[in-house]
Design an enzyme around this catalytic site. Structure first.
Site, PDB file in Angstrom:
ATOM      1  CB  CYS A  11      -0.940   0.016   1.204  1.00  0.00           C
ATOM      2  SG  CYS A  11      -0.066   0.278   2.758  1.00  0.00           S
ATOM      3  CB  CYS A  14       4.510  -0.427   1.623  1.00  0.00           C
ATOM      4  SG  CYS A  14       3.526  -1.575   2.590  1.00  0.00           S
ATOM      5  CG  ASP A 434      13.510  26.766 -34.280  1.00  0.00           C
ATOM      6  OD1 ASP A 434      14.101  27.851 -34.397  1.00  0.00           O
ATOM      7  OD2 ASP A 434      13.766  25.762 -34.974  1.00  0.00           O
ATOM      8  CG  ASP A 629      14.262  21.179 -35.696  1.00  0.00           C
ATOM      9  OD1 ASP A 629      14.472  22.380 -35.446  1.00  0.00           O
ATOM     10  OD2 ASP A 629      14.456  20.685 -36.814  1.00  0.00           O
ATOM     11  CG  ASP A 633      15.953  25.069 -31.707  1.00  0.00           C
ATOM     12  OD1 ASP A 633      16.035  26.310 -31.789  1.00  0.00           O
ATOM     13  OD2 ASP A 633      15.543  24.350 -32.632  1.00  0.00           O
TER      14      ASP A 633
END
Length: 844
Positions: A11, A14, A434, A629, A633
Site C-alpha cells: 500500500c 509501504c 522555433d 528541433d 535550440d
C-alpha cells in the site's frame, strides 16, 4: 537514475516507508517509488549496496535493475501477482462457502447435518477450523502486517491483519467460553455464545480484500498495456545475409554492421539503413502514423516496424538498447518511475494515515464501551474502522494516471521524460516556437512558377531543372528535384559565384540567376521586377530564367511552412496559449512566416543564447514551453519551463527536452497539452475520491451516524468498500485509454495571467544589444553567395564557432559581418566559410 525492483509493498504506507528509508542514505539526492510497477528510481552517488541495505532494513526487498545492451523485454512488467491472487481467492472462496453455510445456513432454512444441528460447540469448532484455513491461505497479510509493526511502519496489511486477527482471536475466546459452558451443562449459555462468533467476519474480510486485490491487479495491468505492447513489438527472429545466403537467427544475436533481409510481412528486427530494394513500411507502432512510409535505398528503418510490401536488404546500425524502440520504452518506463509534484498531497497524508486509523479504532472501541455497549459490539465497530480504511486508493491515485497517460502518449508518438513534465505541460501559458524545421520544413522548395508570355510552365521548369541539375546550391537542388521536371543534358556549364549559372541546351543558351546577373543576359520586363520585389517581401527568393536571350520567367523558392503549422498554432490559441515565433532568420523572412502561421508575436535575427535570454523574460510572464528541433535550440529547451523536441531533430535537442514528439508533427504539441490536462483532471478526481471515501467511511464504520440515521456498517461491508475504493481509482485512470487527445472541439482556455504583448520591443532590444566584455567586429568579403539561403548557410556556420557572438551575411553586399566575444583567427573564419563552398577574398 538507478532503477530498482522493490518487493513486499502492499500500500501507499509501504511506498512512503521505502522512500523515507532510501532518502536518508548519504549520497541520495532524490528517491521515487512507484507502487504501481513496484519499482524505485534513485538519483545520486550512493552505492547500490547501501540503498539495498536501507530498503531491507525497512522490511522490504530491493534488487538493482541491470543495464543491458540487449534488454529482455519479455520479463519486464511480467504479471506474477495476478495468478497468485487468483489461486488464493479460489481456495478462500471454497472454504468460505462452507463456513457461511455452517454459520448462517440455518437462518435461511437450509438443512444442517445432524452432528452440527444439535451441537453448537461442534458448529463453532468447525467454523474455527474453516476460518483458520482461510487465514493460513492468506497469511501474507499477517506476515506483511507484522513486519510493518516491527519496523514501526504500519501499512494496509497491518489494518487488514488486525481487523481479521482480532475478530478471529475474539471468536477463539468465545469458543473457550463455549467449552466451559458445555462442561458445565449450561446449554442456554452454549447457544448464546454461538451468536457471538465472528469467524465468518474474519474470513470474509480476507476473502473480500483478496478479491479486491485481484481486480485491482488486473486493472493496473491494463494501465501498463501500452508499455507492454511496446515491449512485445520486437520480433523473436531475424533473417541475416551471410555469404550470400539468408539465415534465420534469434533477433537478439544481431550485431551492428550485420546485413539482414526484410520481406513483405516481416517485422524489422533492429534500426538500420536500406542498402538495396524498396518497401512500404508500417511505422504506426512507434509513431502512431497510420499511413505506411515508403523506404528506398538510403532510407532509415526502425526496429518493430512492419514491411507491408517489397523487399529490402539492410545494414544493422543500432541494436539492443540503442534502437528507437528501446529508447521509447526507456523513456516511458523512466517517466513512470518518477513522481509528479501533485503526488506530494498523498505523501503527506499517507505518512500518518495508518497510525491515525489504528488510533481511531482504539478510541472507537473505548467510546462504545463507555457508552455501555458490550465488548463484542465495541469490537465490531473497531474492526469495521480498521478494514474500511484504504491507504491504497491514496497511493494509486497518482501513479495509475501517470502510467495510463504516459502509455496513451507513447501510442501516439508523444513521450514525456518524467511525471513532472507530464504534469507541467498542461500548465503552459506561452509557447515559444522555433521557425526553421519546426514551423517550416527547413528545406527550400518551389512556391511559385511564373512563365513569361509565350512560355508555358512545363517548358520553364524543364529548362530550369536541366540547368540547375549541374549545381550543388540548395536552391538549385530544390529546382532539379521538382516533381514532374524532365531533365535534359546541358553542356558548357559556367557558374558565376553569387550571381548565377549558364549553359547550352541543344545549342540554345540558358541562363539563371539574380536580377543583376540576368540584366546582362536578357531584358526583364518591369512588371516582373516588381513581382520579384513582392515575392521577396513575402520571404521568398525569386530566380530569373532566360532561354535563347529571351526572358523565360521567374521561379520563387522559400522554406515552406509545414501543412499542419497553421492548425497547430490555431489550436494552441484556442487552448488559451500565447504563441511566439523565435528565429535567427532576417526580419523579412520571419515576418512572412509569422503571417502565414498566425503566431501572436515573432522575434527575428536571434542567436541561440538570445533565445535562452528571451525565454527567461517570457517565464516571468507565465509558464513557458519551447518547441524546437535543432542543436541551436538546446539552450532554449533547457531554459524553458517545459522543453518539447521535435523527434526528427538532433539528438542534442531531444536530450535537452522534457517531452519528445516522435512524429515530428506540430499538432502533437496541443495534443500533449490536452493529454496532460486530462491526466491532471483524473489525478485530482482520484485524490478527491480517496480522501472523500476515507473521510466519510471511517466515521460511518466507527458508528458516528448510528444515533442520527441508524447507519451501522459491519466489518464485512467495510472490507468490500475498501476493495471497491481501490478498484474505482484504477478504473477511473483507465478512462485515459479512451481519451482522444486530437479532438479540439472541447478545448477550454485556461485562465491565464498573460495579457498584452509577451515580448516588448524595448526588452528585445536590450537583450540583443547586450555584449560581452571582449568585443571586436570583423568584415569578411565573400564571393559565391547569391540568395538568402546562402546568407543563412554562412551565418549559421560562423555562429557555430566558439567566440563568435553574432554574424550577419549579405549576398547583395558580398560580405559577412561578425561580432567576436573572444579572439578568433582570420584563418579560422576563412576556412569556415570556404568549407561551405564560398570564396573569401579578404577580411577587414
Amino acid at each position: 537514475m538507478q532503477q530498482y525492483y522493490i518487493t513486499g509493498m502492499s500500500c501507499d504506507a509501504c511506498r512512503s516507508r521505502v522512500e523515507r528509508a532510501v532518502s536518508g542514505v548519504p549520497g541520495v539526492k532524490s528517491c521515487s517509488v512507484n507502487l504501481l510497477t513496484n519499482s524505485m528510481g534513485v538519483e545520486g552517488n550512493a552505492s547500490p549496496e547501501a540503498i539495498t541495505a536501507a530498503v531491507e532494513k525497512a522490511g522490504y526487498g530491493a534488487r538493482l535493475k541491470k543495464e543491458s545492451t540487449r534488454p529482455d523485454y519479455s520479463s519486464e512488467l511480467r504479471d506474477t501477482e495476478t495468478p497468485a491472487l487468483r489461486r488464493r481467492l479460489i481456495v478462500s472462496l471454497c472454504f468460505l462457502a462452507l463456513l457461511m453455510y455452517i454459520s448462517m445456513g440455518h437462518m435461511a432454512g437450509l438443512p444442517m447435518p445432524a452432528f452440527i444441528a444439535g451441537n453448537p460447540l461442534c458448529a463453532g469448532i468447525i467454523q474455527m477450523v474453516l476460518s483458520g484455513i482461510i487465514l493460513i491461505v492468506n497469511r501474507r497479510f499477517f506476515a506483511n502486517g507484522a513486519r510493518g509493526i516491527r519496523n514501526l511502519s504500519p501499512n494496509m496489511d497491518t489494518l487488514v491483519s488486525l481487523g481479521s486477527g482480532v475478530s478471529f482471536a475474539w471468536s477463539v475466546y468465545i469458543i473457550i467460553l463455549m467449552v466451559k459452558a458445555h462442561n458445565d451443562g449450561n446449554y442456554s449459555a452454549l447457544t448464546g455464545h454461538l451468536h457471538g462468533l465472528y469467524f465468518e467476519s474474519a474470513a470474509m474480510i480476507l476473502a473480500l480484500i483478496t478479491l479486491g486485490k485481484l481486480l485491482e491487479a488486473k486493472s493496473k495491468g491494463r494501465t501498463t498495456s501500452a508499455l507492454k505492447g511496446l515491449m512485445e513489438l520486437s520480433p523473436d527472429t531475424a533473417t541475416v545475409v551471410r555469404d550470400g545466403k539468408e539465415i534465420q537467427i534469434p533477433a537478439k544475436e544481431l550485431n551492428a554492421g550485420d546485413l539482414f533481409a526484410v520481406k513483405a510481412g516481416d517485422k524489422i528486427p533492429v534500426d538500420g539503413i536500406v542498402l538495396e530494394g524498396s518497401a512500404s513500411v508500417d511505422e504506426s507502432a512507434l509513431t502512431g502514423e497510420s499511413l505506411p512510409a515508403d523506404k528506398e535505398e538510403g532510407s532509415r528503418v526502425s526496429a518493430a516496424t512492419i514491411s507491408k510490401s517489397g523487399y529490402m536488404l539492410c545494414r544493422a546500425e543500432k541494436v539492443g538498447a540503442d534502437t528507437a524502440l528501446a529508447q521509447i520504452i526507456r523513456l516511458v518506463s523512466d517517466a513512470t518511475a518518477t513522481k509528479a509534484p501533485i503526488a506530494k498531497i498523498a505523501d503527506r497524508v499517507s505518512a500518518v494515515f495508518v497510525p491515525a486509523v489504528i488510533g481511531i479504532a482504539l478510541v472507537t472501541f473505548a467510546v462504545w464501551l463507555i457508552a455501555g455497549r458490550d465488548i463484542s459490539y465495541a469490537l465490531q465497530r473497531a474492526v469495521s474502522v480498521l478494514v474500511i480504511s484504504c491507504p491504497c486508493s491514496l497511493g494509486l491515485a497518482t501513479p495509475v494516471a501517470i502510467m495510463a497517460g504516459s502509455g496513451a502518449g507513447a501510442k501516439n508518438g508523444i513521450l514525456f521524460k518524467t511525471a513532472e513534465s507530464l504534469e507541467e505541460t498542461g500548465k503552459i501559458q506561452i509557447a515559444a516556437l522555433d521557425k526553421t524545421g519546426t514551423l517550416t520544413e527547413g528545406e527550400p522548395e518551389i512556391t511559385d512558377i511564373i512563365p513569361s508570355p509565350g512560355v508555358d510552365e512545363k517548358e520553364l521548369i524543364n529548362c530550369a531543372a536541366s540547368l540547375e541539375s549541374k549545381s550543388e546550391h540548395p536552391l538549385a537542388k530544390a529546382i532539379a528535384s521538382y516533381e514532374g521536371a524532365e531533365i535534359s543534358q546541358v553542356t558548357g556549364i559556367r557558374t558565376f559565384p553569387g550571381s548565377g549559372i549558364s549553359g547550352l541546351l541543344d545549342g540554345i543558351p540558358l541562363c539563371a540567376g539574380n536580377s543583376r546577373f540576368m540584366k546582362g543576359n536578357t531584358d526583364i520586363p518591369g512588371e516582373y521586377l516588381t513581382l520579384a520585389d513582392s515575392l521577396s517581401s513575402q520571404g521568398k527568393t525569386p530566380l530569373f530564367f532566360s532561354k535563347g536571350k529571351k526572358f523565360a520567367g521567374i521561379i520563387a523558392l522559400a522554406d515552406a511552412v509545414k501543412t499542419e503549422s497553421v492548425q497547430a498554432v490555431n489550436e494552441l490559441k484556442n487552448l488559451g496559449i500565447k504563441t511566439v515565433m523565435l528565429t535567427g532568420d532576417n526580419d523579412k523572412a520571419a515576418k512572412a512566416a509569422a503571417e502565414k502561421t498566425g503566431v501572436d508575436e515573432y522575434v527575428s535575427s536571434l542567436l541561440p543564447q538570445n533565445k535562452a535570454g528571451l525565454l527567461a523574460i517570457m517565464r516571468e510572464k507565465g509558464k513557458t514551453a519551447m518547441v524546437g528541433d535543432g542543436i541551436n535550440d538546446a539552450p532554449a529547451l533547457v531554459s524553458a519551463d517545459t522543453g518539447i523536441a521535435i523527434g526528427a531533430g538532433t539528438d542534442v535537442a531531444i536530450d535537452a527536452a522534457d517531452a519528445v514528439l516522435v512524429k515530428s508533427r506540430l499538432t502533437d504539441v496541443p495534443a500533449a497539452i490536452r493529454l496532460s490536462r486530462r491526466v491532471m483532471t483524473i489525478i485530482k478526481q482520484n485524490l478527491f475520491w480517496a480522501l472523500f471515501y476515507n473521510c466519510l467511511g471511517i466515521p460511518a464504520a466507527a458508528g458516528v451516524f448510528i444515533p442520527a440515521f441508524g447507519l451501522e456498517l459491519s466489518p464485512m461491508f467495510g472490507a468490500a468498500a475498501m476493495s471497491i475504493s481501490s478498484i474505482f481509482v484504477v478504473s477511473n485512470a483507465l478512462r485515459l485509454n479512451l481519451f482522444d487527445m486530437y479532438d479540439s472541439s472541447k478545448d477550454k482556455k485556461i485562465k491565464s495571467s498573460v495579457s498584452g504583448q509577451v515580448l516588448t520591443p524595448q526588452g528585445v532590444k536590450e537583450l540583443l544589444s547586450s555584449k560581452e566584455e571582449y568585443n571586436m567586429e570583423k568584415t569578411i568579403h565573400i564571393t559565391g553567395m547569391m540568395c538568402p539561403h546562402c546568407e543563412n548557410t554562412v551565418k549559421t556556420a560562423l555562429e557555430a564557432l566558439d567566440g563568435v557572438i553574432t554574424a550577419r551575411a549579405s549576398h547583395e553586399e558580398g560580405i559577412a559581418a561578425v561580432t567576436l566575444g573572444a579572439q578568433v583567427s582570420d584563418e579560422t573564419l576563412r576556412s569556415t566559410v570556404e568549407e561551405k563552398g564560398y570564396t573569401v577574398t579578404g577580411i577587414d
